[in-house]
Design a protein around this motif. Structure first.
Motif, mmCIF file in Angstrom:
data_model
loop_
_atom_site.group_PDB
_atom_site.id
_atom_site.type_symbol
_atom_site.label_atom_id
_atom_site.label_comp_id
_atom_site.label_asym_id
_atom_site.label_seq_id
_atom_site.Cartn_x
_atom_site.Cartn_y
_atom_site.Cartn_z
ATOM 1 N N LYS A 28 0.840 -1.205 0.000
ATOM 2 C CA LYS A 28 0.000 0.000 0.000
ATOM 3 C C LYS A 28 0.870 1.249 0.000
ATOM 4 C CE LYS A 28 -4.138 -1.926 2.215
ATOM 5 N NZ LYS A 28 -4.961 -1.958 3.454
ATOM 6 N N ALA A 29 1.937 1.206 0.786
ATOM 7 C CA ALA A 29 2.862 2.344 0.821
ATOM 8 C C ALA A 29 3.469 2.582 -0.555
ATOM 9 C CB ALA A 29 3.963 2.088 1.849
ATOM 10 N N LEU A 30 3.813 1.489 -1.232
ATOM 11 C CA LEU A 30 4.444 1.591 -2.548
ATOM 12 C C LEU A 30 3.461 2.081 -3.602
ATOM 13 C CD1 LEU A 30 7.316 1.078 -3.481
ATOM 14 C CD2 LEU A 30 6.653 -1.233 -4.124
ATOM 15 N N GLU A 31 2.189 1.758 -3.419
ATOM 16 C CA GLU A 31 1.171 2.251 -4.349
ATOM 17 C C GLU A 31 1.037 3.766 -4.257
ATOM 18 O OE1 GLU A 31 -0.961 0.935 -6.759
ATOM 19 O OE2 GLU A 31 0.533 -0.650 -6.629
ATOM 20 N N PHE B 92 11.886 -7.976 4.354
ATOM 21 C CA PHE B 92 10.899 -9.042 4.560
ATOM 22 C C PHE B 92 11.258 -10.283 3.740
ATOM 23 C CE2 PHE B 92 7.405 -5.595 5.335
ATOM 24 C CZ PHE B 92 8.044 -5.234 6.512
ATOM 25 N N LEU B 93 11.690 -10.064 2.506
ATOM 26 C CA LEU B 93 12.088 -11.194 1.659
ATOM 27 C C LEU B 93 13.311 -11.901 2.238
ATOM 28 C CD1 LEU B 93 11.551 -9.448 -1.782
ATOM 29 C CD2 LEU B 93 10.331 -11.489 -1.012
ATOM 30 N N THR B 94 14.188 -11.126 2.867
ATOM 31 C CA THR B 94 15.363 -11.717 3.520
ATOM 32 C C THR B 94 14.938 -12.626 4.665
ATOM 33 O OG1 THR B 94 16.678 -9.766 2.961
ATOM 34 C CG2 THR B 94 17.535 -11.192 4.689
ATOM 35 N N VAL B 95 13.980 -12.161 5.444
ATOM 36 C CA VAL B 95 13.458 -12.972 6.549
ATOM 37 C C VAL B 95 12.968 -14.325 6.026
ATOM 38 C CG1 VAL B 95 11.553 -13.150 8.205
ATOM 39 C CG2 VAL B 95 12.873 -11.031 8.046
ATOM 40 N N GLU B 96 12.337 -14.306 4.860
ATOM 41 C CA GLU B 96 11.840 -15.557 4.264
ATOM 42 C C GLU B 96 12.957 -16.390 3.637
ATOM 43 O OE1 GLU B 96 7.834 -15.875 2.385
ATOM 44 O OE2 GLU B 96 8.258 -13.781 1.910
ATOM 45 N N GLY B 97 14.146 -15.793 3.515
ATOM 46 C CA GLY B 97 15.243 -16.508 2.872
ATOM 47 C C GLY B 97 15.250 -16.381 1.367
ATOM 48 N N TYR C 246 11.143 0.075 -0.711
ATOM 49 C CA TYR C 246 11.810 -1.048 -1.387
ATOM 50 C C TYR C 246 12.758 -1.769 -0.425
ATOM 51 C CZ TYR C 246 10.106 0.382 -5.998
ATOM 52 O OH TYR C 246 9.313 0.678 -7.077
ATOM 53 N N LEU C 247 13.470 -0.999 0.398
ATOM 54 C CA LEU C 247 14.374 -1.605 1.384
ATOM 55 C C LEU C 247 13.591 -2.465 2.368
ATOM 56 C CD1 LEU C 247 17.137 -1.887 2.812
ATOM 57 C CD2 LEU C 247 16.602 0.222 4.048
ATOM 58 N N LEU D 133 16.358 -4.415 -3.270
ATOM 59 C CA LEU D 133 17.379 -3.524 -2.729
ATOM 60 C C LEU D 133 18.029 -2.697 -3.837
ATOM 61 C CD1 LEU D 133 18.862 -2.617 -0.201
ATOM 62 C CD2 LEU D 133 20.631 -4.255 -0.772
ATOM 63 N N ASP D 134 18.211 -3.301 -5.001
ATOM 64 C CA ASP D 134 18.789 -2.555 -6.123
ATOM 65 C C ASP D 134 17.899 -1.371 -6.509
ATOM 66 O OD1 ASP D 134 21.040 -4.111 -6.259
ATOM 67 O OD2 ASP D 134 20.274 -5.434 -7.828
#
Length: 603
Positions: free
Chosen positions: A260-263, A277-282, A271-272, A291-292
C-alpha cells in the motif's frame, strides 16, 4: 555510484533549493520545499525520483551536470532557489537534461506565503508536465500535494523542526523534537510532527546517540498517535508494515502494508523494507532485486549499502560484501550494523586473526552495543581459544536481562553455533522466541546456522515465527491504454491537421495542455497519443515542426539579412540551446553546417 548503463529517461533528482533570502535562517524553508517536491513527484508511478538522502548529499556543494548524471544516475535534475521577503516568496525552478547538458525549462513563481500548499502543488505539477513534454508519456494525477489543515505559521515551525532533526546529531535532534512538540501543542491533529519525532528518536537509537531501548520507548507513543491520525499515508503504511513484521511477526500483513505504501509513493525505504521481509523468508535473490531499486533511488543512503553487503554476506559472498559495508561506514560512520558483518566476513572467509584485530579495534557505538565483545568472542570460538571464548560467553550472558538482550542473544547464538553447540543454539533461539525478540527473524538465513537448520526444534521455531504460506508476490497492475488503436489513428490525423492549420508550434510557450485543449482531450491522453501515435515526446514532436519551419524560412530572400537565431526564434524556438540541440538531433548536423550546405547547393 556511476554506471555504464544508459540512463533511464524517467529518472529524476531534485537538488536542494538554494536559499536566496537575506536571512540564512530561512534554509529550513528551502529544505522543506525541496522535500515536498521530491515527495510529490514520487507519487507519479512512471517516475523514479531520487530520495532525499542522495539529493541532499549535494547541498551547498558546487556540482556539474556530468557529476549529477554519474553520481545519481538520472536523466533529468531540478534545481531551484527561494527568496523570502516579508509575506511573499519568489521561487525559481529549472529543469536540466543531463545527457545533453542543457536547461530545457525554467520558471519563476512570485506568490504569497499564505499560498504555500497551493504553490507546492502548482510547482510540482508544472515540473511533472514539463518533464512529460521532454521525456515522453507519463500519467500525472490532477493533484500531487494535498493542503494541510494548519496555519502557515505553524507549518513553517514544523518545517523548522524537521530541518533540525534531519541534521542527525544529538543536539539538533533534541532541538527539532522540542520545536515539533510545540507544533503538536498548537495543532494536535497534524500527523506529520508525530511521525518526525518518532523518526528522530528512532534515528538516535539506531545511531547510538541514545540507548536503543530508551529511544524506541520514547518514539512509540508518537508513532501510535500518527497512525491514529493518518493511517493511510505512505509513511504510516510503512510504519505499520514494520510493526507487523518485527513486533507481530505477521509477514503477510507486513507485505500488505508495504505494498500500500508503494502504491502511494515510490520510495527507497519502502523497497528496502520489502527487501528486509524477503530476507526474513530466505528469498535472497528477490531481496537483492528490491534492494537494487532502493539503491537506484538513494545511492547515498548508508543503510542501502549496508544491506547490500549484508545480503552478500548471507549468500556467503564475503569478498563482495565488504566493499558495500565499508561504503556504508564511509557514508555514515555512526551506523552500528556494518562492523558486525565486516568482522564476520573476515571470520568466515578464513581470516580469524584479521577478524579479531578488526573487532578489537572497534570503538564508540560498537563497544556500547556489544559488537566488540560479541565479535571478539566469535573469533575466539573460531580460533579455539577456549578460555577467552568462555569468558566472553559469560560476559554476554550478563546482558540477557538488560536492554541489550537482543544483541546478547544474537552473539550467544552465533558463538555457540561456531562452537558446534547446536542444542544450546536451539535452546537460546527458543528462549528468544518466547521473549518475542526480533533477532530470530534475521537469524533464519544466517550462514553460521547452516548446521542447525535441519534440527527439528529449529524448524519448528522458525515455522512458528515465519509461516511458509506467505508466498509474497507483488501484484502488478497493468495500466489500460487511455486510447485504443482506432482512437490513436483518428486523433493523430486531427492533431497533424491542427498543427498545419493553426501553426501552434510558432508559439514559443506552447505546452501539452494547449494541444489537449485543441483536441478536447485530457493532457494524459494527448501524452499517450504522441508516444504511441508518433513515437515522440511533446518536445520532439513540436520541435520537429519548428526545425522544418526554420529550414523553410532560412531560405527565403526576405530572411537573408537575419541571423540564424533570429530565424530560429521566428520559427517558435525560445532558446538557443534547445534550438541547436534539437536541430542536430533531427538533422544530424549543426544549423551552421546546414546553412552552408544550402548555400553550396544554390551555386
Amino acid at each position: 555510484m556511476s554506471s555504464n548503463k544508459p540512463t533511464n529517461k524517467t529518472t529524476v533528482a531534485v537538488l536542494p533549493f538554494v536559499n536566496m533570502s537575506k536571512s540564512q535562517n530561512n534554509a529550513y524553508f528551502c529544505d522543506g520545499l525541496t522535500e515536498e517536491v521530491i515527495n510529490a513527484l514520487a507519487k507519479i508511478k512512471d517516475l523514479a525520483v531520487t530520495s532525499r538522502t542522495s539529493s541532499f548529499y549535494f547541498k551547498n556543494k558546487p556540482v556539474t551536470t556530468k557529476e549529477v548524471k554519474e553520481k545519481l544516475g538520472v536523466a533529468t535534475f531540478i534545481e531551484g532557489s527561494v527568496r523570502l521577503s516579508g509575506s511573499t516568496m519568489r521561487i525559481t525552478v529549472q529543469l536540466i537534461d543531463t545527457a545533453e547538458d542543457f536547461h530545457f525549462w525554467s520558471e519563476t513563481f512570485d506568490r504569497n506565503l499564505d499560498d504555500i500548499f497551493a504553490v507546492q502543488d502548482e510547482i510540482s505539477l508544472f515540473i511533472a508536465e514539463r518533464l512529460r513534454e521532454h521525456i515522453g508519456h507519463i500519467e500525472i494525477q490532477d493533484k500531487l500535494v494535498e493542503p494541510i489543515d494548519v496555519p502557515v505559521a505553524i507549518y513553517r515551525e514544523y518545517l523548522k523542526g524537521r530541518y533540525y532533526i534531519m541534521k542527525l546529531d544529538y543536539k539538533n535532534s533534541i532541538k527539532g523534537i522540542n520545536i515539533l512538540k510545540d507544533v503538536i501543542h498548537k495543532a494536535p491533529h497534524f500527523s506529520s510532527p508525530y511521525l518526525d519525532i518518532n523518526l528522530a528518536y528512532f534515528n538516535m537509537g539506531t545511531m547510538g546517540l541514545l540507548p536503543a531501548y530508551e529511544a524506541y520507548e520514547k518514539a512509540q507513543p508518537y508513532l501510535l498517535k500518527a497512525l491514529e491520525l493518518d493511517p493511510n499515508s505512505s509513511r504510516s503504511q510503512l510504519n505499520l508494515a514494520w510493526i507487523e513484521c518485527w513486533q507481530n511477526w505477521n509477514l503477510k500483513k507486513a507485505y500488505e502494508h508495504a505494498n500500500k505504501a508503494l502504491e502511494i509513493q515510490q520510495a527507497d525505504d519502502i523497497y528496502l523494507t520489502i527487501s528486509n521481509f524477503l530476507t526474513v523468508e530466505g528469498k535472497l535473490d528477490a531481496a537483492r532485486n528490491y534492494l537494487d531499486k532502493a539503491l537506484q533511488l538513494d545511492p547515498y543512503a548508508a543503510i542501502n549499502h549496508h544491506y547490500k553487503g549484508f545480503l552478500y554476506y548471507l549468500q556467503e559472498e564475503y569478498t563482495t560484501a565488504i566493499p558495500f559495508l565499508n561504503k556504508a561506514l564511509e557514508l555514515d560512520p555512526m551506523l552500528p550494523f556494518p562492523p558486525i558483518y565486516i568482522g564476520l566476513c573476515l571470520l568466515l572467509s578464513g581470516k580469524p586473526d584479521e577478524a579479531l584485530i578488526y573487532f578489537g579495534s572497534l570503538k564508540g557505538v560498537s563497544v556500547k552495543d556489544l559488537t566488540k565483545l560479541g565479535g571478539e568472542t566469535m573469533c575466539y570460538a573460531k580460533l579455539n581459544e577456549t578460555d577467552k571464548c568462555h569468558d566472553g560467553l559469560k560476559e554476554l550472558e550478563t546482558y540477557l536481562a538488560t536492554a541489550l538482550a537482543d544483541k546478547a542473544f544474537t552473539f550467544l547464538i552465533l558463538v555457540n553455533a561456531l562452537l558446534g553447540n547446536n542444542e544450546k543454539v536451539v535452546d537460546l533461539l527458543t528462549e528468544a522466541y518466547h521473549k518475542r525478540l526480533p533477532l530470530i527473524l534475521l537469524l533464519n538465513p544466517s550462514p553460521i546456522l547452516k548446521s542447525v537448520k535441519n534440527h527439528k526444534r529449529f524448524k519448528d521455531i522458525m515455522l512458528k515465527a515465519i509461516p511458509d504460506n506467505v508466498n509474497y508476490k507483488r501484484e502488478k497492475k497493468y495500466k489500460q491504454a487511455l486510447l485504443d488503436a482506432n482512437e490513436i489513428e483518428k486523433y493523430s490525423k486531427e492533431l497533424e491537421q491542427i498543427m498545419v492549420d493553426y501553426k501552434l508550434y510558432l508559439n514559443p510557450d506552447l505546452a501539452l495542455k494547449d494541444l489537449a485543449s485543441y483536441l478536447e482531450l485530457p493532457a494524459n491522453y494527448v501524452s499517450q497519443l504522441l508516444n504511441m501515435g508518433f513515437q515522440k515526446n511533446f518536445s520532439e514532436y513540436v520541435n520537429s515542426y519548428r526545425v522544418n519551419e526554420f529550414k523553410a524560412r532560412i531560405l527565403l530572400e526576405e530572411n537573408k539579412s537575419l541571423t540564424i537565431m533570429a530565424v530560429a526564434y521566428d520559427s517558435g524556438f525560445n532558446s538557443k540551446t534547445v534550438f541547436n540541440t534539437f536541430f542536430k538531433k533531427i538533422e544530424g548536423i549543426t544549423p551552421n553546417a546546414y546553412l552552408k550546405s544550402t548555400q553550396k547547393d544554390s551555386f
